[in-house]
Motif scaffolding. Structure first.
Motif, PDB file in Angstrom:
ATOM      1  N   THR A   1       0.852  -1.007   0.025  1.00 55.09           N
ATOM      2  CA  THR A   1      -0.055   0.053   0.108  1.00 55.09           C
ATOM      3  C   THR A   1       0.907   1.206  -0.083  1.00 55.09           C
ATOM      4  O   THR A   1       1.775   1.316   0.712  1.00 55.09           O
ATOM      5  CB  THR A   1      -0.806   0.114   1.231  1.00 55.09           C
ATOM      6  N   LEU A   2       0.718   2.156  -0.703  1.00 56.87           N
ATOM      7  CA  LEU A   2       1.316   3.497  -0.983  1.00 56.87           C
ATOM      8  C   LEU A   2       0.528   4.432  -0.347  1.00 56.87           C
ATOM      9  O   LEU A   2      -0.567   4.834  -0.757  1.00 56.87           O
ATOM     10  CB  LEU A   2       1.802   3.631  -2.377  1.00 56.87           C
ATOM     11  N   ILE A   3       1.266   5.275   0.418  1.00 59.33           N
ATOM     12  CA  ILE A   3       0.497   6.687   1.075  1.00 59.33           C
ATOM     13  C   ILE A   3       1.373   7.626   0.444  1.00 59.33           C
ATOM     14  O   ILE A   3       2.495   7.776   0.666  1.00 59.33           O
ATOM     15  CB  ILE A   3       0.934   6.521   2.593  1.00 59.33           C
ATOM     16  N   VAL A   4       0.678   8.459  -0.316  1.00 66.75           N
ATOM     17  CA  VAL A   4       1.299   9.215  -1.065  1.00 66.75           C
ATOM     18  C   VAL A   4       1.067  10.937  -0.762  1.00 66.75           C
ATOM     19  O   VAL A   4      -0.286  11.178  -0.941  1.00 66.75           O
ATOM     20  CB  VAL A   4       1.142   9.087  -2.782  1.00 66.75           C
ATOM     21  N   ASP A   5       2.080  11.660  -0.376  1.00 66.97           N
ATOM     22  CA  ASP A   5       1.783  13.007  -0.251  1.00 66.97           C
ATOM     23  C   ASP A   5       1.878  13.933  -1.482  1.00 66.97           C
ATOM     24  O   ASP A   5       2.978  14.007  -2.107  1.00 66.97           O
ATOM     25  CB  ASP A   5       3.024  13.340   0.790  1.00 66.97           C
ATOM     26  N   ARG A   6       0.728  14.333  -1.938  1.00 68.64           N
ATOM     27  CA  ARG A   6       0.659  14.941  -3.023  1.00 68.64           C
ATOM     28  C   ARG A   6       0.676  14.044  -4.430  1.00 68.64           C
ATOM     29  O   ARG A   6       1.642  13.190  -4.373  1.00 68.64           O
ATOM     30  CB  ARG A   6       1.494  16.043  -3.468  1.00 68.64           C
ATOM     31  N   TYR A   7      -0.166  14.544  -5.463  1.00 67.79           N
ATOM     32  CA  TYR A   7      -0.111  13.555  -6.650  1.00 67.79           C
ATOM     33  C   TYR A   7      -0.662  14.342  -7.788  1.00 67.79           C
ATOM     34  O   TYR A   7      -0.580  15.866  -7.649  1.00 67.79           O
ATOM     35  CB  TYR A   7      -1.045  12.232  -6.458  1.00 67.79           C
ATOM     36  N   SER A   8      -1.411  13.928  -8.624  1.00 61.05           N
ATOM     37  CA  SER A   8      -1.786  14.724 -10.004  1.00 61.05           C
ATOM     38  C   SER A   8      -2.689  15.718  -9.654  1.00 61.05           C
ATOM     39  O   SER A   8      -2.827  16.810 -10.353  1.00 61.05           O
ATOM     40  CB  SER A   8      -2.440  13.612 -10.853  1.00 61.05           C
ATOM     41  N   TYR A   9      -3.596  15.798  -8.497  1.00 56.27           N
ATOM     42  CA  TYR A   9      -4.298  16.584  -8.330  1.00 56.27           C
ATOM     43  C   TYR A   9      -3.673  18.242  -7.945  1.00 56.27           C
ATOM     44  O   TYR A   9      -3.997  19.249  -8.188  1.00 56.27           O
ATOM     45  CB  TYR A   9      -5.275  16.566  -7.059  1.00 56.27           C
ATOM     46  N   SER A  10      -2.538  17.922  -7.218  1.00 61.16           N
ATOM     47  CA  SER A  10      -1.683  19.066  -6.778  1.00 61.16           C
ATOM     48  C   SER A  10      -1.092  19.647  -8.285  1.00 61.16           C
ATOM     49  O   SER A  10      -1.016  20.873  -8.450  1.00 61.16           O
ATOM     50  CB  SER A  10      -0.393  18.693  -6.162  1.00 61.16           C
ATOM     51  N   GLY A  11      -0.560  18.818  -9.185  1.00 54.85           N
ATOM     52  CA  GLY A  11      -0.172  18.990 -10.428  1.00 54.85           C
ATOM     53  C   GLY A  11      -1.052  19.995 -11.080  1.00 54.85           C
ATOM     54  O   GLY A  11      -0.845  21.131 -11.557  1.00 54.85           O
ATOM     55  N   VAL A  12      -2.545  19.570 -11.189  1.00 54.31           N
ATOM     56  CA  VAL A  12      -3.266  20.329 -11.815  1.00 54.31           C
ATOM     57  C   VAL A  12      -3.570  21.632 -11.261  1.00 54.31           C
ATOM     58  O   VAL A  12      -3.947  22.552 -11.738  1.00 54.31           O
ATOM     59  CB  VAL A  12      -4.585  19.379 -12.011  1.00 54.31           C
ATOM     60  N   ALA A  13      -3.987  21.596  -9.772  1.00 55.59           N
ATOM     61  CA  ALA A  13      -4.606  22.869  -9.039  1.00 55.59           C
ATOM     62  C   ALA A  13      -3.490  23.711  -8.852  1.00 55.59           C
ATOM     63  O   ALA A  13      -3.767  24.915  -9.106  1.00 55.59           O
ATOM     64  CB  ALA A  13      -5.045  22.288  -7.449  1.00 55.59           C
ATOM     65  N   PHE A  14      -2.207  23.571  -8.865  1.00 52.64           N
ATOM     66  CA  PHE A  14      -1.307  24.510  -8.813  1.00 52.64           C
ATOM     67  C   PHE A  14      -1.097  25.208 -10.074  1.00 52.64           C
ATOM     68  O   PHE A  14      -0.824  26.483 -10.044  1.00 52.64           O
ATOM     69  CB  PHE A  14       0.239  24.058  -7.920  1.00 52.64           C
ATOM     70  N   SER A  15      -0.867  24.522 -11.220  1.00 54.66           N
ATOM     71  CA  SER A  15      -0.706  25.135 -12.435  1.00 54.66           C
ATOM     72  C   SER A  15      -1.867  25.778 -13.049  1.00 54.66           C
ATOM     73  O   SER A  15      -1.665  27.157 -13.437  1.00 54.66           O
ATOM     74  CB  SER A  15      -0.326  23.952 -13.479  1.00 54.66           C
ATOM     75  N   ALA A  16      -3.101  25.489 -12.828  1.00 55.83           N
ATOM     76  CA  ALA A  16      -4.296  26.070 -12.975  1.00 55.83           C
ATOM     77  C   ALA A  16      -4.380  27.251 -12.161  1.00 55.83           C
ATOM     78  O   ALA A  16      -4.794  28.643 -13.155  1.00 55.83           O
ATOM     79  CB  ALA A  16      -5.492  25.191 -12.946  1.00 55.83           C
ATOM     80  N   ALA A  17      -3.845  27.297 -11.138  1.00 55.34           N
ATOM     81  CA  ALA A  17      -4.047  28.561 -10.281  1.00 55.34           C
ATOM     82  C   ALA A  17      -3.248  29.880 -10.808  1.00 55.34           C
ATOM     83  O   ALA A  17      -3.308  30.723 -10.546  1.00 55.34           O
ATOM     84  CB  ALA A  17      -3.404  28.289  -8.869  1.00 55.34           C
ATOM     85  N   LYS A  18      -2.051  29.402 -11.652  1.00 59.55           N
ATOM     86  CA  LYS A  18      -1.234  30.328 -12.427  1.00 59.55           C
ATOM     87  C   LYS A  18      -1.810  30.928 -13.514  1.00 59.55           C
ATOM     88  O   LYS A  18      -1.667  31.890 -14.193  1.00 59.55           O
ATOM     89  CB  LYS A  18       0.030  29.735 -12.931  1.00 59.55           C
ATOM     90  N   GLY A  19      -3.203  30.325 -13.916  1.00 58.59           N
ATOM     91  CA  GLY A  19      -3.872  30.917 -15.137  1.00 58.59           C
ATOM     92  C   GLY A  19      -3.695  29.799 -16.432  1.00 58.59           C
ATOM     93  O   GLY A  19      -4.234  30.180 -17.374  1.00 58.59           O
ATOM     94  N   LEU A  20      -3.076  28.683 -16.343  1.00 61.63           N
ATOM     95  CA  LEU A  20      -3.071  27.771 -17.344  1.00 61.63           C
ATOM     96  C   LEU A  20      -4.382  27.210 -17.318  1.00 61.63           C
ATOM     97  O   LEU A  20      -5.309  26.951 -16.673  1.00 61.63           O
ATOM     98  CB  LEU A  20      -1.963  26.745 -17.180  1.00 61.63           C
ATOM     99  N   ASP A  21      -4.814  26.774 -18.848  1.00 67.56           N
ATOM    100  CA  ASP A  21      -5.827  26.142 -19.026  1.00 67.56           C
ATOM    101  C   ASP A  21      -6.001  24.654 -18.242  1.00 67.56           C
ATOM    102  O   ASP A  21      -5.328  24.105 -18.368  1.00 67.56           O
ATOM    103  CB  ASP A  21      -6.027  25.777 -20.390  1.00 67.56           C
ATOM    104  N   ILE A  22      -7.221  24.285 -17.663  1.00 68.28           N
ATOM    105  CA  ILE A  22      -7.166  23.363 -16.698  1.00 68.28           C
ATOM    106  C   ILE A  22      -7.124  21.772 -17.460  1.00 68.28           C
ATOM    107  O   ILE A  22      -6.672  20.915 -17.117  1.00 68.28           O
ATOM    108  CB  ILE A  22      -8.489  23.404 -15.507  1.00 68.28           C
ATOM    109  N   GLU A  23      -7.832  22.085 -18.624  1.00 63.88           N
ATOM    110  CA  GLU A  23      -7.965  20.762 -19.451  1.00 63.88           C
ATOM    111  C   GLU A  23      -6.477  20.429 -20.258  1.00 63.88           C
ATOM    112  O   GLU A  23      -5.965  19.228 -20.169  1.00 63.88           O
ATOM    113  CB  GLU A  23      -8.684  20.998 -20.615  1.00 63.88           C
ATOM    114  N   TRP A  24      -5.739  21.650 -20.386  1.00 70.36           N
ATOM    115  CA  TRP A  24      -4.496  21.462 -20.696  1.00 70.36           C
ATOM    116  C   TRP A  24      -3.327  20.712 -19.569  1.00 70.36           C
ATOM    117  O   TRP A  24      -2.772  19.741 -19.805  1.00 70.36           O
ATOM    118  CB  TRP A  24      -3.632  22.741 -21.216  1.00 70.36           C
ATOM    119  N   CYS A  25      -3.916  21.165 -18.450  1.00 71.28           N
ATOM    120  CA  CYS A  25      -2.872  20.790 -17.080  1.00 71.28           C
ATOM    121  C   CYS A  25      -3.300  19.441 -16.978  1.00 71.28           C
ATOM    122  O   CYS A  25      -2.489  18.655 -16.277  1.00 71.28           O
ATOM    123  CB  CYS A  25      -3.447  21.722 -15.881  1.00 71.28           C
ATOM    124  N   LYS A  26      -4.469  18.850 -17.208  1.00 72.22           N
ATOM    125  CA  LYS A  26      -4.820  17.513 -16.830  1.00 72.22           C
ATOM    126  C   LYS A  26      -4.480  16.379 -17.911  1.00 72.22           C
ATOM    127  O   LYS A  26      -4.093  15.328 -17.435  1.00 72.22           O
ATOM    128  CB  LYS A  26      -6.548  17.192 -16.991  1.00 72.22           C
TER     129      LYS A  26
END
Ligand code: 2DT
Length: 211
Positions: A95-120
């Protein structure tokens, strides 16, 4: 024991804003699971140990500048370079307990104004978590917890935008836990969520993120 008995491991991801308590809760959850005899490991993204991870780390420390899309793809590449190992660990019962994953990837980059679909898009095909635990804290209150450090994203206004994007990513695998409950209460909720997830995912094959 609470071991895997030949089954697969669960992919459990913790997400949340900076100072949400994620990192200490990951450690507590991991030692609880190990103590119960589960086969479990703690992972975190970014994984700063790889050469891609070192580029990310120097960007976060403001020691280097990178175009927004370039750093986004490096964060994603940092997950892709760990995908094969992640899959083999899960299939062999860890079992892997993972601190941050793709959701951080999308949420942080989209917060800079990048298109969310592009981020996903570059996240598609990575292993889908069995459970995402979101530690919910208000940015203002989180900042009061000893303040943010000096890294690039640790500013209240930016964290507010990140929170909005996290919100739009919630799906059926998410459980939201109030990060301002007493530490022991949060810990107990995480133990329950993780142990049921480990049991429940046994019958389900691994799937990929498909955003
Ligand atoms: P830590 O403080 O948890 O090491 O995170 N981040 C993280 C991104 O922008 N994209 C990503 O894909 C990931 C995994 C969140 C360092 C910072 O990096 C951000 C905080």
């Amino acid at each position: 024991t609470g071991g895997s008995k030949g089954g697969r491991g669960a992919l459990v991801v913790l997400e949340g804003l900076d100072r949400s308590g994620k990192t200490s809760q990951c450690a507590r959850l991991l030692s609880f699971l190990k103590g119960k005899g589960y086969n479990a490991e703690g992972w975190r993204f970014p994984d700063r140990a790889t050469s891609v991870g070192q580029m990310i780390s120097s960007y976060l420390a403001n020691d280097s500048q990178l175009d927004d899309r370039t750093i986004h793809l490096l964060f994603s590449a940092n997950r892709w370079e760990k995908r094969a190992l992640m899959e083999s660990k899960l299939l062999s019962g860890t079992t892997l307990i993972v601190d941050r994953y793709s959701y951080s990837g999308v949420a942080f980059s989209a917060a800079k104004g990048l298109d969310i679909e592009w981020c996903k898009a570059p996240e598609n095909g990575l292993i889908a978590p069995d459970l995402v635990i979101y530690l919910d804290v208000q940015p203002e209150k989180a900042a009061e917890r000893g303040g943010y450090g000096g890294e690039r994203y640790e500013k209240i206004e930016f964290q507010k935008k990140v929170a909005e994007h996290y919100h739009s990513l919630r799906d059926s695998t998410w459980k939201v836990v109030d990060g301002f409950l007493p530490m022991e209460t949060v810990e107990e909720k995480l133990r329950d969520l993780a142990t049921s997830c480990i049991q429940d995912c046994q019958g389900n094959p691994l799937t990929n993120l498909a955003w």
